[in-house]
Each structure stands twice: as structure tokens, then as C-alpha cells.
Motif scaffolding. Structure first.
Motif, PDB file in Angstrom:
ATOM      1  N   ASN A   1       0.793  -1.181  -0.090  1.00 45.13           N
ATOM      2  CA  ASN A   1      -0.021  -0.064   0.226  1.00 45.13           C
ATOM      3  C   ASN A   1       0.861   1.344   0.036  1.00 45.13           C
ATOM      4  O   ASN A   1       0.551   2.183  -0.861  1.00 45.13           O
ATOM      5  CB  ASN A   1      -0.933  -0.055   0.938  1.00 45.13           C
ATOM      6  CG  ASN A   1      -2.337  -0.361   0.870  1.00 45.13           C
ATOM      7  OD1 ASN A   1      -3.051   0.544   0.062  1.00 45.13           O
ATOM      8  ND2 ASN A   1      -2.669  -1.614   0.855  1.00 45.13           N
ATOM      9  N   PRO A   2       1.802   1.600   0.905  1.00 47.39           N
ATOM     10  CA  PRO A   2       2.498   2.764   0.999  1.00 47.39           C
ATOM     11  C   PRO A   2       3.175   2.968  -0.246  1.00 47.39           C
ATOM     12  O   PRO A   2       3.174   3.978  -0.796  1.00 47.39           O
ATOM     13  CB  PRO A   2       3.525   2.763   2.102  1.00 47.39           C
ATOM     14  CG  PRO A   2       2.849   1.538   3.111  1.00 47.39           C
ATOM     15  CD  PRO A   2       2.055   0.732   2.048  1.00 47.39           C
ATOM     16  N   LEU A   3       3.806   2.319  -0.812  1.00 50.35           N
ATOM     17  CA  LEU A   3       4.741   2.226  -1.871  1.00 50.35           C
ATOM     18  C   LEU A   3       3.784   2.494  -3.292  1.00 50.35           C
ATOM     19  O   LEU A   3       4.360   3.303  -4.148  1.00 50.35           O
ATOM     20  CB  LEU A   3       5.599   1.094  -2.124  1.00 50.35           C
ATOM     21  CG  LEU A   3       6.611   1.173  -3.293  1.00 50.35           C
ATOM     22  CD1 LEU A   3       7.588   2.566  -3.123  1.00 50.35           C
ATOM     23  CD2 LEU A   3       7.613  -0.098  -3.413  1.00 50.35           C
ATOM     24  N   SER A   4       2.849   1.852  -3.255  1.00 44.55           N
ATOM     25  CA  SER A   4       2.039   2.034  -4.596  1.00 44.55           C
ATOM     26  C   SER A   4       1.199   3.622  -4.370  1.00 44.55           C
ATOM     27  O   SER A   4       1.188   4.124  -5.504  1.00 44.55           O
ATOM     28  CB  SER A   4       0.956   0.858  -4.437  1.00 44.55           C
ATOM     29  OG  SER A   4      -0.210   1.294  -3.499  1.00 44.55           O
TER      30      SER A   4
ATOM     31  N   GLY B   1       2.247   5.568  -7.555  1.00 42.30           N
ATOM     32  CA  GLY B   1       1.053   5.143  -8.450  1.00 42.30           C
ATOM     33  C   GLY B   1       0.980   3.944  -9.306  1.00 42.30           C
ATOM     34  O   GLY B   1       0.453   3.660 -10.036  1.00 42.30           O
ATOM     35  N   ALA B   2       1.913   3.038  -8.732  1.00 43.11           N
ATOM     36  CA  ALA B   2       2.236   1.710  -9.335  1.00 43.11           C
ATOM     37  C   ALA B   2       1.124   0.677  -8.722  1.00 43.11           C
ATOM     38  O   ALA B   2       0.528   0.666  -7.560  1.00 43.11           O
ATOM     39  CB  ALA B   2       3.411   1.076  -8.956  1.00 43.11           C
TER      40      ALA B   2
ATOM     41  N   VAL C   1      10.532  -3.643   3.018  1.00 45.71           N
ATOM     42  CA  VAL C   1       9.376  -3.282   3.876  1.00 45.71           C
ATOM     43  C   VAL C   1       8.960  -4.610   4.522  1.00 45.71           C
ATOM     44  O   VAL C   1       8.833  -4.452   5.832  1.00 45.71           O
ATOM     45  CB  VAL C   1       8.272  -2.472   3.130  1.00 45.71           C
ATOM     46  CG1 VAL C   1       7.031  -2.311   3.830  1.00 45.71           C
ATOM     47  CG2 VAL C   1       8.646  -1.192   2.499  1.00 45.71           C
ATOM     48  N   LEU C   2       8.807  -5.427   3.809  1.00 49.29           N
ATOM     49  CA  LEU C   2       8.117  -6.835   4.340  1.00 49.29           C
ATOM     50  C   LEU C   2       9.231  -7.334   5.503  1.00 49.29           C
ATOM     51  O   LEU C   2       8.837  -7.798   6.460  1.00 49.29           O
ATOM     52  CB  LEU C   2       8.195  -7.901   3.345  1.00 49.29           C
ATOM     53  CG  LEU C   2       7.676  -9.257   3.956  1.00 49.29           C
ATOM     54  CD1 LEU C   2       6.327  -9.219   4.612  1.00 49.29           C
ATOM     55  CD2 LEU C   2       7.465 -10.164   2.796  1.00 49.29           C
ATOM     56  N   LYS C   3      10.404  -7.355   5.370  1.00 42.77           N
ATOM     57  CA  LYS C   3      11.433  -7.677   6.496  1.00 42.77           C
ATOM     58  C   LYS C   3      11.362  -6.646   7.652  1.00 42.77           C
ATOM     59  O   LYS C   3      11.392  -7.328   8.923  1.00 42.77           O
ATOM     60  CB  LYS C   3      12.995  -7.523   5.912  1.00 42.77           C
ATOM     61  CG  LYS C   3      13.326  -8.627   4.583  1.00 42.77           C
ATOM     62  CD  LYS C   3      14.680  -8.492   4.229  1.00 42.77           C
ATOM     63  CE  LYS C   3      14.965  -9.575   3.128  1.00 42.77           C
ATOM     64  NZ  LYS C   3      16.308  -9.164   2.414  1.00 42.77           N
TER      65      LYS C   3
ATOM     66  N   THR D   1      10.783   6.185   6.101  1.00 42.27           N
ATOM     67  CA  THR D   1      10.829   6.973   5.028  1.00 42.27           C
ATOM     68  C   THR D   1       9.695   7.067   4.079  1.00 42.27           C
ATOM     69  O   THR D   1       9.310   8.041   3.818  1.00 42.27           O
ATOM     70  CB  THR D   1      12.234   6.498   3.768  1.00 42.27           C
ATOM     71  OG1 THR D   1      13.405   6.581   4.624  1.00 42.27           O
ATOM     72  CG2 THR D   1      12.350   7.526   2.788  1.00 42.27           C
ATOM     73  N   LEU D   2       9.272   5.985   3.852  1.00 40.49           N
ATOM     74  CA  LEU D   2       7.850   5.795   3.149  1.00 40.49           C
ATOM     75  C   LEU D   2       6.757   6.636   3.684  1.00 40.49           C
ATOM     76  O   LEU D   2       5.862   7.372   3.431  1.00 40.49           O
ATOM     77  CB  LEU D   2       7.393   4.375   2.790  1.00 40.49           C
ATOM     78  CG  LEU D   2       8.256   3.485   2.018  1.00 40.49           C
ATOM     79  CD1 LEU D   2       7.620   2.191   1.922  1.00 40.49           C
ATOM     80  CD2 LEU D   2       8.546   4.157   0.744  1.00 40.49           C
TER      81      LEU D   2
END
Length: 310
Positions: free
Chosen positions: A192-195, A199-200, A218-220, A290-291
């Protein structure tokens, strides 16, 4: 049981529609064009080869939830604080609250306001949308996991699960619902955050090497937080995050959808809460932090821009 769906969007309308179609008493609390359409023509639910319409009760007045003993919260996590204040006057000793929100922070808020014995957490796995005002579509498999925070609610939980199943809602009782919600949060936190920032779509996050590497990081970090909170992440569970993403490659995450519509994103429930917990636990989460910082800025700017109509 008498139900009130508070925040009757796509998922809440789907559940409430099936329950009322099966003969249960349901009050839908909604707003905007969706509410107006339901008042005029009822709520139409489309699911695979089945379509039906229910014709009551639709309202924007919280007073109308007072006759319900089981509330289904379908609001976004961004609205939780205000909703708690709005429903407080109508809570009684028999009221139970089923929470459908993503993330794991909402249960803390609700328990703090009303007590653990009032809360029935739920984790939803489905694709549902408001096709047009007054019409909700749900296609493909779906499942809800429901659990109790208080053992005294175990029998009530069994009754809810039985009623939902009888209404055609696929659901199961979870012995450790918060573990299930933490597990789902791994997916939301990874994508979610990165998308929302880029906009991906999910497919872009999976296929682009740099974005995929960021998702891995992020998952780690998320797994470290989850483990410290008492919910260890197995290698299989971590692998399932990307495996399940492959099945929804063309999906736009909920956070990205909110951004594109100019709505407030669930930045805190789906990201900020975990950054906060990482600091409390002494865990370094540089990528996630950061995200989160970027998202907070984007969210503020996006909401302000749409408020001013620019």
C-alpha cells in the motif's frame, strides 16, 4: 440479532445486503449519492450469478443505530476517532461492535473507548465495489475471519458466524484473530504505501526490480515488528505475501485508490502505526519510516488541494 452497518460502503453494504436478504433486520448508515440512491431505489447487490435488491433501512442519522445490538463498522481508519464520539451515546450493555478496518490499530482505539468485551475484530478477504450509487458488486471468492478479544463473547461469536453463513456470507471463526490481522497487515504494509507514492499497480511493484527490492525491505522490517509484538512471521507466511500478490496483479491498492479520488489515505492505520511501534520496540525501520514521512506529506497536500477545489 439486529444489525447496523455504520459506514455502508462496498463491503458494509455487501454484508448488510446479504443479511437483510436472509431476513435479518439491518440499518444502513451511509452518506452522499450512495445513500440517496438507496433511499430512492433500495440497495442492489450483485454477486456472480445472483442479483437482488433490499429496500430498508437507509439513513445518515446515528440515532437510528440505537435499536441495533450488533454494529458493523465499515468506516475507514481515518474516521475512527470521530465515529467513536458519534456512536458513544447509543452504546448499551448488549452492544457488540464488529470491526472491518484494515490494520491492527483500530482495535486498540475501540477497546480503549468501549472495552475489549465490546469488540469483535474481523479480517475481510474479498473484492467488492460500489458499481454505481445504490449498487454494490462482489465477484469471485470471499471470506471473513471473525474473532473475539474477550472469551465471554465466544458463544456470541458462534451465533454471528452461524447467522452470516446462513445468509450466504463465507466466514470462519478465528481462535487468534489479531494474529490473522497482523498477517494481513504484512500484505498491506508491503504494497500500500509504496503504491500510493509511486502510483504503481501491484504488477508494477512485483515486476520492477527496484520497486520489488523496496517491497522486500519493507516486508523484512514489518516482520521484525510483528515478531516483537508476539506474532512471529514464518518463512511460509512471508512468501505468501508475494504469492497472493501474484493473484491480484492488476489491482490498485486501497491507499492508491483513495489518493486518486482525493480522499484521505489511511496513512496511520496502514503505515504510521507500525513506525510508531518500531520506535517503541527499538527496531530500526529506515525504509518504512521514509515511506511514512513521504506519505504524510503527500496525504496532507492531496487533501488540501481537493478541499480547495484546485
Amino acid at each position: 440479532m439486529n444489525y447496523a452497518v455504520i459506514g455502508a460502503g462496498a463491503v458494509g453494504s455487501f454484508i448488510g445486503g446479504l443479511l437483510q436478504h436472509a431476513g435479518r433486520s439491518v440499518t444502513f448508515i451511509a452518506r452522499g449519492s450512495h445513500l440517496e440512491a438507496m433511499k430512492e431505489e433500495g440497495l442492489t447487490v450483485e454477486r456472480d450469478e445472483q442479483t437482488f435488491t433490499v429496500d430498508r433501512e437507509f439513513s445518515s442519522d446515528m440515532h437510528d443505530i440505537s435499536s441495533a445490538d450488533t454494529w458493523i463498522l465499515g468506516v475507514k481508519g481515518t474516521e475512527m476517532a470521530s465515529i467513536i464520539e458519534k456512536v458513544k451515546p447509543y452504546l448499551n450493555k448488549d452492544t457488540r461492535i464488529i470491526t472491518l478496518q484494515n490494520g491492527v490499530s483500530n482495535e486498540e482505539q475501540l477497546s480503549g473507548a468501549f472495552g475489549k468485551d465490546k469488540i469483535i475484530p474481523a479480517s475481510a478477504y474479498l473484492s467488492a465495489s460500489i458499481r454505481e450509487p445504490g449498487k454494490v458488486a462482489q465477484h469471485g471468492p470471499h471470506k471473513f475471519h471473525l474473532g473475539a478479544l474477550d472469551r465471554d463473547n465466544n458463544q456470541l461469536l458462534e451465533n454471528i458466524v452461524d447467522e452470516w453463513k446462513a445468509a450466504g456470507i463465507s466466514c470462519v471463526r478465528s481462535e487468534d484473530i489479531m494474529a490473522k490481522k497482523w498477517e494481513k497487515s504484512l500484505w498491506n504494509l508491503t504494497f500500500n504505501p509504496l503504491s500510493a507514492i509511486t502510483g504503481a499497480k501491484v504488477s508494477d511493484l512485483l515486476d520492477d526490480p527496484l520497486l520489488r527490492n523496496t517491497c522486500d525491505s519493507v516486508l523484512k522490517e514489518a516482520a521484525l515488528i510483528s515478531e516483537k509484538k508476539g506474532y512471529p512471521v514464518s518463512e511460509k507466511s512471508a512468501g505468501n505475501v508475494f504469492k497472493s500478490a501474484e493473484t491480484v496483479r492488476n489491482h490498485k491498492t486501497s491507499m492508491l485508490q483513495d489518493f486518486e479520488k482525493g480522499k484521505p489515505m489511511e496513512v496511520y492505520p496502514l503505515c504510521g502505526y507500525f513506525v510508531e511501534k518500531s520506535k517503541e520496540l527499538g527496531i530500526e525501520t529506515p525504509v518504512l519510516t521514509t515511506l511514512y514521512n513521504i506519505l504524510e506529506f503527500i496525504n496532507k497536500e492531496n487533501v488540501e488541494k481537493n478541499r480547495e477545489g484546485r
